[in-house]
Design an enzyme around this catalytic site. Structure first.
Site, mmCIF file in Angstrom:
data_model
loop_
_atom_site.group_PDB
_atom_site.id
_atom_site.type_symbol
_atom_site.label_atom_id
_atom_site.label_comp_id
_atom_site.label_asym_id
_atom_site.label_seq_id
_atom_site.Cartn_x
_atom_site.Cartn_y
_atom_site.Cartn_z
ATOM 1 N N HIS A 1 42.608 13.371 22.498
ATOM 2 C CA HIS A 1 43.705 12.504 22.913
ATOM 3 C C HIS A 1 43.928 12.553 24.413
ATOM 4 C CE1 HIS A 1 47.884 11.432 23.842
ATOM 5 N NE2 HIS A 1 47.798 10.606 22.829
ATOM 6 N N CYS A 2 43.611 13.690 25.040
ATOM 7 C CA CYS A 2 44.058 13.913 26.420
ATOM 8 C C CYS A 2 43.293 13.105 27.458
ATOM 9 C CB CYS A 2 43.979 15.405 26.760
ATOM 10 S SG CYS A 2 45.131 16.419 25.799
#
Length: 420
Positions: free
Chosen positions: A258-259
């Protein structure tokens, strides 16, 4: 305290479990009934939370997984750990809005709400606070506490876990900061207060942008070094001997999770919208990292051509479908894009990963197989994308006719191995 954690994914479940272990009564809310059903049986789908930690807190009643909004009633502290994806380059905060609306319906004077989801600076005060006030009829700061504390989950990291990783905390005022800080001090060894929520929100984006930009730098250098006939891995080994002023980052087939593929774009979007300027480093890093799957396919094509094999009709095994070694997290993993590119060129694509039990997307153009000597031997090429510790690399080297190693795991293994 009675603690509600909205979202029981890679961030929310570890947060809920740790809070229950610390003595709080925890409600783990999620909209997915299948997830909640598994949690109610003590069956964890997050590798960092083994059944040995989950089952006891389910059985003793300190942790209640639920899809029932009525279970959120009378909470003392609510934590929002929901996804914040990008939709066509624009942050989608609908999950935060939905979670805020649910908590607002049960908000009481003296309660505390903490946002942990990654987002742009200003979200807590400009979006979440008005939403909570509207839904509850209470005033943030006067009637209830509100703060932001970014998650710092690193899946599969055996050293830095939730409990010993410093936790950034913030609040919209002094009393809110105290309430947020007091809660997290029961969960972690060390907290790091910031003056306002905006510093905490930006700190999270800075952490991920720092990684994103530096990974893009070494990815671009890896491309240039190969064309110049220079071994990028030997170069990195040499540079990493410097005891100051250098931090090692390694190239790879792209970024995932996600990052890195998402979070820096929150900063870019906010700067563009608020200031009318471009975050040039972020945009450049996005461009470099997002095109690494194309470079992997180009290198694979070159390797097959040298062995008198076209990509069209070749059987290609993608080894490692998660974005990160020793985890099952396949969100935004570069393997998916590489598979699509190879499929478009006519390759017969197969995928194998001992951690990833099922595909996030059902339309991924690969056939799932096991990592066997037969599968290695029948492949025209194997692309090592994620170097899980338990993979049988000796068998891979022995039986695969050609391996493109994107992680430098097989350095010096033989003539059938190319390093990215």
């Amino acid at each position: 305290m009675r603690v509600v954690v909205t979202g029981q994914g890679y961030v929310g479940l570890p947060r809920a479990v740790r809070a229950a272990e610390a003595g709080h009564r925890v409600i783990g809310y999620d909209i997915d009934p299948i997830r909640v059903g598994r949690l109610a049986r003590g069956d964890s789908y997050v590798e960092d939370i083994p059944a040995g930690r989950l089952l006891p807190i389910v059985e003793n009643g300190s942790y209640l997984p639920t899809t029932d909004l009525a279970d959120l009633a009378a909470f003392d502290l609510g934590v929002i750990t929901v996804p914040t994806p990008l939709r066509d380059g624009i942050p989608d905060l609908s999950y935060i809005e939905a979670a805020g609306g649910m908590l607002a319906a049960h908000l009481r004077p003296g309660s505390t709400v903490v946002l942990e989801s990654t987002t742009y600076p200003g979200t807590t005060e400009e979006l979440l606070a008005p939403l909570l006030e509207k839904g509850s009829g209470l005033t943030a700061g006067r009637d209830f506490h509100l703060g932001y504390s970014p998650e710092r989950i690193d899946p599969g990291n055996p050293v830095w876990r939730l409990q010993n990783t410093p936790k950034i905390v913030s609040g919209i005022d002094r009393d809110s900061l105290h309430a947020v800080d007091s809660f997290y001090r029961t969960l972690v060894e060390h907290t790091v207060p910031t003056p306002t929520c905006k510093e905490a929100e930006l700190a999270k984006l800075l952490e991920n942008t720092f990684r994103h930009v530096n990974i893009a730098l070494v990815n671009e250098l890896a491309i240039f070094a190969h064309e110049l006939g220079i071994d990028i891995w030997e170069t990195l080994d040499a540079a990493a001997t410097k005891p100051f002023g250098f931090m090692r980052f390694d190239p790879g087939p792209g970024v995932g999770g996600h990052c890195l593929p998402i979070d820096p774009s929150f900063l870019s979007w906010r700067v563009e919208r608020a200031l009318g300027q471009s975050a040039r480093f972020v945009e450049l890093a996005n461009d470099v990292n997002s095109h690494m799957p194309d470079y992997v396919v180009r290198r694979l094509t070159e390797g097959l051509n040298q062995r008198r094999r076209p990509v069209n009709g070749s059987r290609v095994l993608l080894l490692g479908l998660a974005y990160k070694a020793n985890t099952a997290d396949a969100r935004e993993a570069p393997a998916t894009r590489i598979a699509e590119l190879l499929h478009g060129l006519g390759a017969e694509v197969r995928g194998a990963d001992p951690h990833v039990a099922e595909d996030i997307r059902t339309d991924t153009p690969w056939t799932r197989v096991d990592t066997t000597a037969h599968e290695f031997a029948e492949s025209d090429a194997v692309v090592l994308l994620t170097d899980h510790a338990e993979m049988d690399y000796a068998t891979l080297i022995q039986h695969a006719p050609y391996v493109l190693d994107c992680r430098n795991r097989l350095s010096g293994a033989g003539e059938n191995v190319d390093a990215l």
